[in-house]
Motif scaffolding. Structure first.
Motif, PDB file in Angstrom:
ATOM      1  N   ILE A  29       0.556  -0.696  -0.112  1.00  0.00           N
ATOM      2  CA  ILE A  29       0.209  -0.565  -0.075  1.00  0.00           C
ATOM      3  C   ILE A  29       1.106   1.353  -0.357  1.00  0.00           C
ATOM      4  CG2 ILE A  29      -1.490   1.424   1.216  1.00  0.00           C
ATOM      5  CD1 ILE A  29      -2.806  -1.135   1.668  1.00  0.00           C
ATOM      6  N   ASN A  30       2.271   1.413   0.845  1.00  0.00           N
ATOM      7  CA  ASN A  30       2.722   2.743   0.879  1.00  0.00           C
ATOM      8  C   ASN A  30       3.752   2.884  -0.502  1.00  0.00           C
ATOM      9  OD1 ASN A  30       1.774   3.196   3.016  1.00  0.00           O
ATOM     10  ND2 ASN A  30       3.297   2.175   4.354  1.00  0.00           N
ATOM     11  N   SER A  31       3.671   1.795  -0.788  1.00  0.00           N
ATOM     12  CA  SER A  31       5.094   2.006  -2.047  1.00  0.00           C
ATOM     13  C   SER A  31       4.032   2.033  -3.295  1.00  0.00           C
ATOM     14  CB  SER A  31       6.102  -0.077  -2.527  1.00  0.00           C
ATOM     15  OG  SER A  31       5.943   0.467  -3.907  1.00  0.00           O
ATOM     16  N   MET A  32       2.844   1.847  -2.972  1.00  0.00           N
ATOM     17  CA  MET A  32       1.318   1.970  -4.388  1.00  0.00           C
ATOM     18  C   MET A  32       1.649   3.474  -4.570  1.00  0.00           C
ATOM     19  SD  MET A  32      -0.824  -0.825  -4.046  1.00  0.00           S
ATOM     20  CE  MET A  32      -1.862  -0.502  -5.757  1.00  0.00           C
ATOM     21  N   ARG A  33       0.939   3.545  -3.179  1.00  0.00           N
ATOM     22  CA  ARG A  33       1.285   5.663  -2.650  1.00  0.00           C
ATOM     23  C   ARG A  33       2.399   6.575  -2.861  1.00  0.00           C
ATOM     24  NH1 ARG A  33      -3.561   6.476  -1.217  1.00  0.00           N
ATOM     25  NH2 ARG A  33      -4.783   5.876   0.549  1.00  0.00           N
ATOM     26  N   ARG A  34       3.591   5.692  -2.881  1.00  0.00           N
ATOM     27  CA  ARG A  34       4.388   6.935  -2.982  1.00  0.00           C
ATOM     28  C   ARG A  34       5.161   6.870  -4.381  1.00  0.00           C
ATOM     29  NH1 ARG A  34       6.613   3.745   0.978  1.00  0.00           N
ATOM     30  NH2 ARG A  34       7.160   5.390   2.756  1.00  0.00           N
ATOM     31  N   ALA A  35       5.058   5.654  -5.720  1.00  0.00           N
ATOM     32  CA  ALA A  35       4.860   5.917  -6.975  1.00  0.00           C
ATOM     33  C   ALA A  35       4.062   6.453  -7.395  1.00  0.00           C
ATOM     34  CB  ALA A  35       4.597   4.392  -7.662  1.00  0.00           C
ATOM     35  N   THR A  36       2.721   6.769  -7.439  1.00  0.00           N
ATOM     36  CA  THR A  36       1.651   7.208  -8.189  1.00  0.00           C
ATOM     37  C   THR A  36       1.123   9.110  -7.329  1.00  0.00           C
ATOM     38  OG1 THR A  36       0.152   6.931  -6.037  1.00  0.00           O
ATOM     39  CG2 THR A  36      -0.054   5.412  -7.427  1.00  0.00           C
ATOM     40  N   ARG A  37       1.986   8.916  -6.365  1.00  0.00           N
ATOM     41  CA  ARG A  37       2.749  10.978  -6.361  1.00  0.00           C
ATOM     42  C   ARG A  37       3.134  11.114  -7.832  1.00  0.00           C
ATOM     43  NH1 ARG A  37       3.826  12.436   0.141  1.00  0.00           N
ATOM     44  NH2 ARG A  37       1.569  12.126   0.391  1.00  0.00           N
ATOM     45  N   THR A  38       4.242  10.017  -8.108  1.00  0.00           N
ATOM     46  CA  THR A  38       5.206  10.419  -9.253  1.00  0.00           C
ATOM     47  C   THR A  38       4.475  10.429 -10.213  1.00  0.00           C
ATOM     48  OG1 THR A  38       6.598   8.648  -8.516  1.00  0.00           O
ATOM     49  CG2 THR A  38       6.669  11.180  -7.494  1.00  0.00           C
TER      50      THR A  38
END
Length: 152
Positions: A48-57
């Motif tokens: 979940i956190n990895s997805m959040r970080r990636a979609t921010r960029t």
């Protein structure tokens, strides 16, 4: 608490609504992913956190392809379905301790993916117990038949 999608900027009134939105809009089912890829609590949080970080960029967390904006990333998720397969379990994201640090403060999705491990463990234990009982009954029946036939 309002919940923001992991795959686009859509916000729903609750985490359950958000999971349902991602399932219907993108085919993203966190429960199915957890089961299929044996993701425990910590790996689910890291995902979940990895997805959040990636979609921010505007980056696809699964294939690392970068896009100009969130709309292009959203189209990528819908067309290529890359998000339906998490990175391999030897990918750095799983061992990175920062993966456990929330990207969004009080992220409702981190608290609402139902950690089913204990229920699954109990179900598996119950099934093993029932199977053991069945095998013991069969062995007892066989022994009863053998002793009855040898007594004759």
């Amino acid at each position: 608490l309002p919940a923001r999608s992991l795959l686009d900027a859509h916000v729903t009134a609750s985490a359950d609504e958000c999971w349902a939105y991602m399932r219907s809009e993108y085919g993203f089912d966190i429960h199915e992913l957890r089961t299929t890829y044996s993701l425990d609590f910590y790996k689910t949080v890291a995902l979940i956190n990895s997805m959040r970080r990636a979609t921010r960029t505007h980056t696809c967390f699964a294939c690392a392809q970068k896009f100009d904006d969130g709309d292009q990333l959203s189209v990528h998720f819908k067309q290529d379905k890359a998000h339906l397969v998490p990175p391999s379990l030897d990918a750095p994201m799983w061992s990175d301790k920062n993966g456990l640090r929330p990207v969004l403060e009080n992220d409702p999705l981190l608290m609402a993916f139902d950690d089913d491990e204990t229920a699954d463990d109990e179900d598996a234990s119950q099934k093993r117990l029932e199977e053991s009982k069945r095998v013991l009954r069969e062995q007892l029946d066989r022994l009863s038949l053998e002793s009855a036939s040898s007594a004759v």
